[in-house]
Design a protein around this motif. Structure first.
Motif, PDB file in Angstrom:
ATOM      1  N   GLU A 106       0.989  -1.320   0.140  1.00 19.62           N
ATOM      2  CA  GLU A 106      -0.244  -0.062  -0.085  1.00 19.62           C
ATOM      3  C   GLU A 106       0.958   1.436   0.085  1.00 19.62           C
ATOM      4  OE1 GLU A 106      -2.529   0.155   3.341  1.00 19.62           O
ATOM      5  OE2 GLU A 106      -3.856  -1.774   2.600  1.00 19.62           O
ATOM      6  N   VAL A 107       0.452   2.340  -0.427  1.00 23.53           N
ATOM      7  CA  VAL A 107       1.081   3.813  -0.504  1.00 23.53           C
ATOM      8  C   VAL A 107       0.021   4.726   0.256  1.00 23.53           C
ATOM      9  CG1 VAL A 107       2.142   5.472  -1.769  1.00 23.53           C
ATOM     10  CG2 VAL A 107       2.432   3.155  -2.407  1.00 23.53           C
ATOM     11  N   HIS A 108       0.517   5.235   1.060  1.00 26.51           N
ATOM     12  CA  HIS A 108      -0.621   6.625   1.788  1.00 26.51           C
ATOM     13  C   HIS A 108       0.263   7.886   1.762  1.00 26.51           C
ATOM     14  CE1 HIS A 108      -3.179   3.497   3.590  1.00 26.51           C
ATOM     15  NE2 HIS A 108      -2.160   2.882   3.772  1.00 26.51           N
ATOM     16  N   LEU A 109      -0.440   8.841   1.388  1.00 22.50           N
ATOM     17  CA  LEU A 109       0.320  10.320   1.437  1.00 22.50           C
ATOM     18  C   LEU A 109      -0.872  11.046   2.177  1.00 22.50           C
ATOM     19  CD1 LEU A 109       2.110  12.048  -1.226  1.00 22.50           C
ATOM     20  CD2 LEU A 109       0.015  12.844  -0.687  1.00 22.50           C
ATOM     21  N   VAL A 110      -0.389  11.915   2.962  1.00 21.31           N
ATOM     22  CA  VAL A 110      -1.163  12.971   3.628  1.00 21.31           C
ATOM     23  C   VAL A 110      -0.736  14.354   3.133  1.00 21.31           C
ATOM     24  CG1 VAL A 110      -1.910  14.042   5.798  1.00 21.31           C
ATOM     25  CG2 VAL A 110      -1.841  11.484   5.710  1.00 21.31           C
ATOM     26  N   TYR A 111      -1.715  15.294   2.768  1.00 22.95           N
ATOM     27  CA  TYR A 111      -0.996  16.413   2.203  1.00 22.95           C
ATOM     28  C   TYR A 111      -1.678  17.551   3.111  1.00 22.95           C
ATOM     29  CZ  TYR A 111      -5.495  16.502  -0.533  1.00 22.95           C
ATOM     30  OH  TYR A 111      -6.769  16.280  -0.838  1.00 22.95           O
ATOM     31  N   CYS A 112      -1.338  18.672   2.995  1.00 22.85           N
ATOM     32  CA  CYS A 112      -1.963  19.878   3.680  1.00 22.85           C
ATOM     33  C   CYS A 112      -2.747  20.767   2.686  1.00 22.85           C
ATOM     34  CB  CYS A 112      -0.979  20.872   4.395  1.00 22.85           C
ATOM     35  SG  CYS A 112      -1.550  22.328   5.010  1.00 22.85           S
ATOM     36  N   ASP A 113      -4.199  20.770   3.042  1.00 26.13           N
ATOM     37  CA  ASP A 113      -4.996  21.982   2.447  1.00 26.13           C
ATOM     38  C   ASP A 113      -5.049  22.993   2.854  1.00 26.13           C
ATOM     39  OD1 ASP A 113      -5.930  20.455   0.230  1.00 26.13           O
ATOM     40  OD2 ASP A 113      -7.720  19.678   1.238  1.00 26.13           O
ATOM     41  N   GLY A 114      -4.304  23.486   3.795  1.00 23.32           N
ATOM     42  CA  GLY A 114      -4.194  24.664   4.302  1.00 23.32           C
ATOM     43  C   GLY A 114      -3.795  25.926   3.442  1.00 23.32           C
ATOM     44  N   GLU A 115      -4.028  27.176   3.705  1.00 27.07           N
ATOM     45  CA  GLU A 115      -3.492  28.227   2.860  1.00 27.07           C
ATOM     46  C   GLU A 115      -2.599  29.349   3.857  1.00 27.07           C
ATOM     47  OE1 GLU A 115      -7.096  29.749   1.429  1.00 27.07           O
ATOM     48  OE2 GLU A 115      -7.286  28.500  -0.140  1.00 27.07           O
ATOM     49  N   ASP A 116      -1.847  30.030   3.337  1.00 29.18           N
ATOM     50  CA  ASP A 116      -1.276  31.176   3.875  1.00 29.18           C
ATOM     51  C   ASP A 116      -2.217  32.258   4.049  1.00 29.18           C
ATOM     52  OD1 ASP A 116      -1.105  32.275   1.506  1.00 29.18           O
ATOM     53  OD2 ASP A 116       1.265  32.139   1.045  1.00 29.18           O
ATOM     54  N   GLU A 117      -1.620  33.528   4.721  1.00 30.09           N
ATOM     55  CA  GLU A 117      -2.624  34.785   4.849  1.00 30.09           C
ATOM     56  C   GLU A 117      -2.988  35.106   3.401  1.00 30.09           C
ATOM     57  OE1 GLU A 117      -0.886  37.267   7.617  1.00 30.09           O
ATOM     58  OE2 GLU A 117      -0.503  35.812   9.224  1.00 30.09           O
ATOM     59  N   GLY A 146      -3.884  33.325   0.883  1.00 34.02           N
ATOM     60  CA  GLY A 146      -4.769  32.465   0.156  1.00 34.02           C
ATOM     61  C   GLY A 146      -3.878  31.563  -0.902  1.00 34.02           C
ATOM     62  N   ASN A 147      -2.560  31.386  -0.660  1.00 33.02           N
ATOM     63  CA  ASN A 147      -1.989  30.551  -1.694  1.00 33.02           C
ATOM     64  C   ASN A 147      -2.073  29.359  -0.749  1.00 33.02           C
ATOM     65  OD1 ASN A 147      -0.910  32.530  -3.503  1.00 33.02           O
ATOM     66  ND2 ASN A 147       0.483  33.367  -1.713  1.00 33.02           N
ATOM     67  N   PRO A 148      -1.906  28.085  -1.532  1.00 29.48           N
ATOM     68  CA  PRO A 148      -2.448  26.670  -0.992  1.00 29.48           C
ATOM     69  C   PRO A 148      -0.797  26.424  -0.453  1.00 29.48           C
ATOM     70  CG  PRO A 148      -2.326  26.725  -3.407  1.00 29.48           C
ATOM     71  CD  PRO A 148      -2.269  28.140  -3.085  1.00 29.48           C
ATOM     72  N   CYS A 149      -0.941  25.581   0.765  1.00 30.69           N
ATOM     73  CA  CYS A 149       0.533  25.233   1.342  1.00 30.69           C
ATOM     74  C   CYS A 149       1.165  24.330   0.496  1.00 30.69           C
ATOM     75  CB  CYS A 149       0.210  24.644   2.718  1.00 30.69           C
ATOM     76  SG  CYS A 149       1.521  24.024   3.542  1.00 30.69           S
ATOM     77  N   GLY A 150       0.414  23.221   0.070  1.00 30.45           N
ATOM     78  CA  GLY A 150       1.095  22.184  -0.846  1.00 30.45           C
ATOM     79  C   GLY A 150       2.108  21.238  -0.224  1.00 30.45           C
ATOM     80  N   ALA A 151       2.071  21.179   1.134  1.00 30.68           N
ATOM     81  CA  ALA A 151       3.104  20.552   1.914  1.00 30.68           C
ATOM     82  C   ALA A 151       2.536  18.997   2.007  1.00 30.68           C
ATOM     83  CB  ALA A 151       3.623  20.939   3.356  1.00 30.68           C
ATOM     84  N   ASP A 152       3.550  18.013   1.941  1.00 28.25           N
ATOM     85  CA  ASP A 152       2.837  16.747   2.309  1.00 28.25           C
ATOM     86  C   ASP A 152       4.009  15.707   2.908  1.00 28.25           C
ATOM     87  OD1 ASP A 152       4.322  14.877   0.344  1.00 28.25           O
ATOM     88  OD2 ASP A 152       3.638  16.247  -1.219  1.00 28.25           O
ATOM     89  N   SER A 153       3.297  14.509   3.116  1.00 32.70           N
ATOM     90  CA  SER A 153       4.259  13.669   4.122  1.00 32.70           C
ATOM     91  C   SER A 153       5.021  13.090   3.231  1.00 32.70           C
ATOM     92  CB  SER A 153       3.036  12.668   4.855  1.00 32.70           C
ATOM     93  OG  SER A 153       2.480  11.931   3.894  1.00 32.70           O
ATOM     94  N   GLY A 154       4.977  12.831   2.075  1.00 32.70           N
ATOM     95  CA  GLY A 154       5.720  11.831   1.197  1.00 32.70           C
ATOM     96  C   GLY A 154       5.144  10.639   1.222  1.00 32.70           C
ATOM     97  N   GLU A 155       5.689   9.747   0.386  1.00 34.07           N
ATOM     98  CA  GLU A 155       4.956   8.368   0.333  1.00 34.07           C
ATOM     99  C   GLU A 155       5.142   7.452   1.181  1.00 34.07           C
ATOM    100  OE1 GLU A 155       5.434   6.996  -3.595  1.00 34.07           O
ATOM    101  OE2 GLU A 155       4.011   8.556  -4.541  1.00 34.07           O
ATOM    102  N   HIS A 156       4.315   6.765   2.170  1.00 31.34           N
ATOM    103  CA  HIS A 156       4.596   5.854   3.174  1.00 31.34           C
ATOM    104  C   HIS A 156       3.990   4.606   2.946  1.00 31.34           C
ATOM    105  CE1 HIS A 156       6.844   9.058   5.411  1.00 31.34           C
ATOM    106  NE2 HIS A 156       5.894   9.531   5.163  1.00 31.34           N
TER     107      HIS A 156
END
Ligand code: ZN
Length: 94
Positions: A31-42, A44-54
């Motif tokens: 299996e492959v799991h990846l969590v990503y951030c849906d947050g935004e900066d002040e 309104g730009n998307p954060c785009g950070a993610d956990s990488g594949e695990h």
């Protein structure tokens, strides 16, 4: 009482073999799991950070706590998962 043969041919006949199939996880692929951030900066730009594949869900999800500790305003996340699956006939078709 036996059925009588039709007086004329009514189409072609084919013998179909119906086989039961099962659908489930493939034990030979990971299996492959990846969590990503849906947050935004002040701005309104998307954060785009993610956990990488695990290979396990827990490790990917733990990343969200680490990210939230660094960016307390980022509280929305997505989880993408790949679960390899297979179909298996109860009996191999011949
Ligand atoms: Zn973020």
């Amino acid at each position: 009482m036996a059925l009588e043969a039709p007086a004329r041919e009514i189409g072609k006949r084919r013998l179909f073999r119906f086989v039961d199939w099962a659908f489930g996880p493939d034990p030979d692929r990971d299996e492959v799991h990846l969590v990503y951030c849906d947050g935004e900066d002040e701005a309104g730009n998307p954060c785009g950070a993610d956990s990488g594949e695990h290979g396990d869900r827990e490790t990917a999800e733990m990343w969200a706590f680490e990210h939230a500790a660094e960016q307390p305003d980022h509280r929305s996340y997505g989880h993408l998962a790949y679960r390899p699956m297979i179909t298996v006939p109860n009996e191999e078709p011949t």
